[in-house]
Design a protein around this motif. Sequence first.
Motif, PDB file in Angstrom:
ATOM      1  N   ASN A  81     -27.266  92.556  37.793  1.00 39.08           N
ATOM      2  CA  ASN A  81     -28.369  92.038  36.972  1.00 39.08           C
ATOM      3  C   ASN A  81     -29.687  91.960  37.735  1.00 39.08           C
ATOM      4  N   GLY A  82     -29.826  92.740  38.815  1.00 34.94           N
ATOM      5  CA  GLY A  82     -31.078  92.774  39.570  1.00 34.94           C
ATOM      6  C   GLY A  82     -31.326  91.576  40.457  1.00 34.94           C
ATOM      7  N   ARG A  83     -30.296  90.801  40.731  1.00 32.46           N
ATOM      8  CA  ARG A  83     -30.478  89.563  41.501  1.00 32.46           C
ATOM      9  C   ARG A  83     -30.910  89.816  42.928  1.00 32.46           C
ATOM     10  N   ILE A  84     -30.325  90.806  43.591  1.00 34.54           N
ATOM     11  CA  ILE A  84     -30.688  91.071  44.986  1.00 34.54           C
ATOM     12  C   ILE A  84     -32.118  91.607  45.052  1.00 34.54           C
ATOM     13  N   ALA A  85     -32.472  92.512  44.152  1.00 37.06           N
ATOM     14  CA  ALA A  85     -33.832  93.055  44.128  1.00 37.06           C
ATOM     15  C   ALA A  85     -34.846  91.946  43.895  1.00 37.06           C
ATOM     16  N   LYS A  86     -34.525  91.033  43.000  1.00 40.35           N
ATOM     17  CA  LYS A  86     -35.432  89.917  42.719  1.00 40.35           C
ATOM     18  C   LYS A  86     -35.602  89.034  43.948  1.00 40.35           C
ATOM     19  N   SER A  87     -34.520  88.798  44.668  1.00 42.12           N
ATOM     20  CA  SER A  87     -34.589  87.979  45.876  1.00 42.12           C
ATOM     21  C   SER A  87     -35.421  88.657  46.965  1.00 42.12           C
ATOM     22  N   ILE A  88     -35.226  89.957  47.134  1.00 40.22           N
ATOM     23  CA  ILE A  88     -36.013  90.697  48.126  1.00 40.22           C
ATOM     24  C   ILE A  88     -37.493  90.650  47.758  1.00 40.22           C
ATOM     25  N   ARG A  89     -37.789  90.862  46.491  1.00 42.06           N
ATOM     26  CA  ARG A  89     -39.189  90.819  46.049  1.00 42.06           C
ATOM     27  C   ARG A  89     -39.808  89.439  46.263  1.00 42.06           C
ATOM     28  N   THR A  90     -39.049  88.386  46.035  1.00 43.49           N
ATOM     29  CA  THR A  90     -39.557  87.032  46.241  1.00 43.49           C
ATOM     30  C   THR A  90     -39.968  86.825  47.692  1.00 43.49           C
ATOM     31  N   VAL A  91     -39.140  87.267  48.628  1.00 43.49           N
ATOM     32  CA  VAL A  91     -39.459  87.123  50.048  1.00 43.49           C
ATOM     33  C   VAL A  91     -40.685  87.962  50.409  1.00 43.49           C
ATOM     34  N   VAL A  92     -40.742  89.185  49.914  1.00 42.83           N
ATOM     35  CA  VAL A  92     -41.871  90.067  50.218  1.00 42.83           C
ATOM     36  C   VAL A  92     -43.162  89.507  49.632  1.00 42.83           C
ATOM     37  N   TYR A  93     -43.119  89.010  48.408  1.00 46.21           N
ATOM     38  CA  TYR A  93     -44.314  88.442  47.787  1.00 46.21           C
ATOM     39  C   TYR A  93     -44.795  87.224  48.562  1.00 46.21           C
ATOM     40  N   ALA A  94     -43.860  86.384  48.995  1.00 52.55           N
ATOM     41  CA  ALA A  94     -44.237  85.180  49.751  1.00 52.55           C
ATOM     42  C   ALA A  94     -44.862  85.563  51.092  1.00 52.55           C
ATOM     43  N   ALA A  95     -44.296  86.549  51.754  1.00 49.10           N
ATOM     44  CA  ALA A  95     -44.846  86.988  53.036  1.00 49.10           C
ATOM     45  C   ALA A  95     -46.193  87.678  52.850  1.00 49.10           C
ATOM     46  N   GLY A  96     -46.410  88.289  51.712  1.00 49.53           N
ATOM     47  CA  GLY A  96     -47.658  89.001  51.446  1.00 49.53           C
ATOM     48  C   GLY A  96     -48.804  88.127  51.009  1.00 49.53           C
ATOM     49  N   MET A  97     -48.565  86.860  50.809  1.00 47.95           N
ATOM     50  CA  MET A  97     -49.627  85.964  50.372  1.00 47.95           C
ATOM     51  C   MET A  97     -50.733  85.838  51.416  1.00 47.95           C
ATOM     52  N   LYS A  98     -50.411  86.093  52.670  1.00 49.88           N
ATOM     53  CA  LYS A  98     -51.396  86.009  53.741  1.00 49.88           C
ATOM     54  C   LYS A  98     -52.461  87.100  53.632  1.00 49.88           C
TER      55      LYS A  98
ATOM     56  N   GLU B  33     -54.403  99.670  47.927  1.00 48.95           N
ATOM     57  CA  GLU B  33     -55.550  99.873  47.056  1.00 48.95           C
ATOM     58  C   GLU B  33     -56.483  98.678  47.214  1.00 48.95           C
ATOM     59  N   ASP B  34     -57.510  98.605  46.383  1.00 47.64           N
ATOM     60  CA  ASP B  34     -58.514  97.547  46.513  1.00 47.64           C
ATOM     61  C   ASP B  34     -57.916  96.149  46.416  1.00 47.64           C
ATOM     62  N   HIS B  35     -57.122  95.908  45.382  1.00 48.06           N
ATOM     63  CA  HIS B  35     -56.625  94.562  45.121  1.00 48.06           C
ATOM     64  C   HIS B  35     -55.114  94.438  45.199  1.00 48.06           C
ATOM     65  N   LYS B  36     -54.442  95.490  45.662  1.00 47.99           N
ATOM     66  CA  LYS B  36     -52.987  95.394  45.739  1.00 47.99           C
ATOM     67  C   LYS B  36     -52.430  96.287  46.840  1.00 47.99           C
ATOM     68  N   ILE B  37     -51.253  95.927  47.290  1.00 43.65           N
ATOM     69  CA  ILE B  37     -50.500  96.715  48.255  1.00 43.65           C
ATOM     70  C   ILE B  37     -49.146  97.004  47.627  1.00 43.65           C
ATOM     71  N   VAL B  38     -48.758  98.281  47.589  1.00 40.84           N
ATOM     72  CA  VAL B  38     -47.489  98.673  46.984  1.00 40.84           C
ATOM     73  C   VAL B  38     -46.590  99.224  48.086  1.00 40.84           C
ATOM     74  N   TYR B  39     -45.429  98.607  48.250  1.00 39.63           N
ATOM     75  CA  TYR B  39     -44.423  99.080  49.191  1.00 39.63           C
ATOM     76  C   TYR B  39     -43.366  99.833  48.394  1.00 39.63           C
ATOM     77  N   HIS B  40     -43.067 101.057  48.821  1.00 38.90           N
ATOM     78  CA  HIS B  40     -42.041 101.865  48.174  1.00 38.90           C
ATOM     79  C   HIS B  40     -40.821 101.896  49.092  1.00 38.90           C
ATOM     80  N   LEU B  41     -39.715 101.365  48.601  1.00 42.62           N
ATOM     81  CA  LEU B  41     -38.472 101.341  49.357  1.00 42.62           C
ATOM     82  C   LEU B  41     -37.589 102.477  48.877  1.00 42.62           C
ATOM     83  N   HIS B  42     -37.257 103.379  49.791  1.00 41.45           N
ATOM     84  CA  HIS B  42     -36.387 104.512  49.481  1.00 41.45           C
ATOM     85  C   HIS B  42     -35.065 104.299  50.199  1.00 41.45           C
ATOM     86  N   VAL B  43     -33.968 104.374  49.463  1.00 42.10           N
ATOM     87  CA  VAL B  43     -32.631 104.294  50.046  1.00 42.10           C
ATOM     88  C   VAL B  43     -31.811 105.474  49.523  1.00 42.10           C
ATOM     89  N   HIS B  44     -30.683 105.716  50.152  1.00 45.95           N
ATOM     90  CA  HIS B  44     -29.789 106.788  49.700  1.00 45.95           C
ATOM     91  C   HIS B  44     -29.364 106.491  48.263  1.00 45.95           C
TER      92      HIS B  44
END
Length: 75
Positions: A48-65, A26-37
Amino acid sequence: MKELIKTIVEPLVDDANAVEVTVREEDHKIVYHLHVHEDDVGKVIGKNGRIAKSIRTVVYAAGMKTGKKVYLDIM
């Protein structure tokens, strides 16, 4: 970015062929939808969502560009 997400997630799941990443930009954001089985959702989210949080942290950092806000939805 899609390949980065797949590279992170595929070793975590039992059915690596079911991993799919779609993008909605979209104009000011990019949304990635991850689908798994459905049996692998818990493995991607983690205790407690720890792995999801870690994945999001890496994706957000890579998306800063991009200059846009990056979101990752896990389905």
